[in-house]
Scaffold this motif. Structure first.
Motif, PDB file in Angstrom:
ATOM      1  N   SER A 260       5.412  82.666  12.398  1.00 43.13           N
ATOM      2  CA  SER A 260       6.209  81.824  13.291  1.00 43.13           C
ATOM      3  C   SER A 260       5.504  80.504  13.533  1.00 43.13           C
ATOM      4  N   MET A 261       6.292  79.472  13.746  1.00 47.17           N
ATOM      5  CA  MET A 261       5.744  78.153  14.043  1.00 47.17           C
ATOM      6  C   MET A 261       6.164  77.797  15.456  1.00 47.17           C
ATOM      7  N   SER A 262       5.269  77.205  16.221  1.00 45.97           N
ATOM      8  CA  SER A 262       5.583  76.893  17.606  1.00 45.97           C
ATOM      9  C   SER A 262       5.623  75.382  17.809  1.00 45.97           C
ATOM     10  N   GLN A 263       6.402  74.979  18.796  1.00 43.57           N
ATOM     11  CA  GLN A 263       6.529  73.563  19.107  1.00 43.57           C
ATOM     12  C   GLN A 263       5.268  73.113  19.839  1.00 43.57           C
ATOM     13  N   VAL A 264       4.719  71.963  19.469  1.00 40.54           N
ATOM     14  CA  VAL A 264       3.462  71.486  20.034  1.00 40.54           C
ATOM     15  C   VAL A 264       3.556  70.013  20.400  1.00 40.54           C
ATOM     16  N   LYS A 265       2.598  69.562  21.181  1.00 41.84           N
ATOM     17  CA  LYS A 265       2.488  68.144  21.520  1.00 41.84           C
ATOM     18  C   LYS A 265       1.722  67.431  20.401  1.00 41.84           C
ATOM     19  N   LEU A 266       2.209  66.256  20.036  1.00 42.43           N
ATOM     20  CA  LEU A 266       1.613  65.487  18.945  1.00 42.43           C
ATOM     21  C   LEU A 266       0.508  64.557  19.420  1.00 42.43           C
ATOM     22  N   PRO A 267      -0.573  64.438  18.647  1.00 42.15           N
ATOM     23  CA  PRO A 267      -1.539  63.376  18.933  1.00 42.15           C
ATOM     24  C   PRO A 267      -0.935  62.024  18.551  1.00 42.15           C
ATOM     25  N   THR A 268      -1.534  60.942  19.008  1.00 41.95           N
ATOM     26  CA  THR A 268      -0.991  59.600  18.719  1.00 41.95           C
ATOM     27  C   THR A 268      -1.941  58.803  17.836  1.00 41.95           C
ATOM     28  N   THR A 269      -2.520  59.455  16.832  1.00 37.32           N
ATOM     29  CA  THR A 269      -3.470  58.799  15.942  1.00 37.32           C
ATOM     30  C   THR A 269      -2.949  58.795  14.511  1.00 37.32           C
ATOM     31  N   GLY A 270      -3.633  58.053  13.645  1.00 33.72           N
ATOM     32  CA  GLY A 270      -3.304  58.022  12.227  1.00 33.72           C
ATOM     33  C   GLY A 270      -1.892  57.537  11.964  1.00 33.72           C
ATOM     34  N   ASP A 271      -1.213  58.213  11.025  1.00 35.50           N
ATOM     35  CA  ASP A 271       0.144  57.836  10.618  1.00 35.50           C
ATOM     36  C   ASP A 271       1.218  58.301  11.598  1.00 35.50           C
ATOM     37  N   ILE A 272       0.856  59.106  12.581  1.00 38.32           N
ATOM     38  CA  ILE A 272       1.867  59.711  13.449  1.00 38.32           C
ATOM     39  C   ILE A 272       2.742  58.687  14.169  1.00 38.32           C
ATOM     40  N   PRO A 273       2.216  57.609  14.779  1.00 35.60           N
ATOM     41  CA  PRO A 273       3.128  56.642  15.418  1.00 35.60           C
ATOM     42  C   PRO A 273       4.144  56.045  14.453  1.00 35.60           C
ATOM     43  N   ASN A 274       3.720  55.723  13.232  1.00 33.34           N
ATOM     44  CA  ASN A 274       4.626  55.170  12.232  1.00 33.34           C
ATOM     45  C   ASN A 274       5.669  56.207  11.806  1.00 33.34           C
ATOM     46  N   VAL A 275       5.234  57.451  11.631  1.00 33.31           N
ATOM     47  CA  VAL A 275       6.154  58.526  11.259  1.00 33.31           C
ATOM     48  C   VAL A 275       7.204  58.713  12.347  1.00 33.31           C
ATOM     49  N   LEU A 276       6.792  58.733  13.608  1.00 28.10           N
ATOM     50  CA  LEU A 276       7.732  58.904  14.712  1.00 28.10           C
ATOM     51  C   LEU A 276       8.754  57.769  14.739  1.00 28.10           C
TER      52      LEU A 276
END
Length: 154
Positions: free
Chosen positions: A36-52
């Motif tokens: 199972s995969m669970s919903q988590v809070k995302l960090p705001t580093t690397g490519d993540i802001p651009n991906v969002l």
């Protein structure tokens, strides 16, 4: 309370329940996998802001994120489902971000997304189905080439 008042009351309650999440629809796709995969809070580093941003998560929107260690390095990787505004009858866009480097290593489209137990270059084979019409759809297979996931069959 007569039947008409009762019907209006039930309709109002149903509308309130449907909009309880502030209008943000959950993705229509599903993640299929033996764990199972669970919903988590995302960090705001690397490519993540651009991906969002690419997945149309603006301001304080809460993204649908699933975290799982896909390559066995002990650090969870992030599979991010797009905002519902990008989803359609064919599915939703997804992005995969490596948890260690915070670098985007894949983008997928469909509903569902299937994560296989079979691995190539230490990452699982990923497959997706996207609906095109009542009579057709695309079934794509992606493999990790050492840098990024690539479509190997459509």
């Amino acid at each position: 309370m007569n039947i008409n008042q009762y019907a209006v009351f039930v309709l109002i309650i149903l509308l309130l329940i449907c909009n309880a999440d502030g209008g943000q629809k959950k993705p229509s796709g599903m993640i299929v996998d033996n764990l199972s995969m669970s919903q988590v809070k995302l960090p705001t580093t690397g490519d993540i802001p651009n991906v969002l941003n690419q997945l149309e998560y603006y301001d304080n929107a809460v993204p649908y994120v699933f975290r799982k260690d896909l390559n066995g390095d002990g650090i969870g990787d992030f599979l991010i489902v797009s905002a519902s505004s990008l989803c359609g009858t064919g599915g939703c866009p997804y992005a995969l971000v490596d948890g260690k480097t915070m670098r985007q290593i894949g983008d997928f489209f469909g509903s569902p997304i299937l994560i296989s137990d079979q691995k190539i270059n230490d990452y699982p084979v990923i497959q997706s189905y996207s609906h095109i019409s009542a009579w057709s759809g695309n079934f794509n297979t992606y493999i990790y080439d050492g840098k990024k996931y690539q479509v190997v069959s459509e």
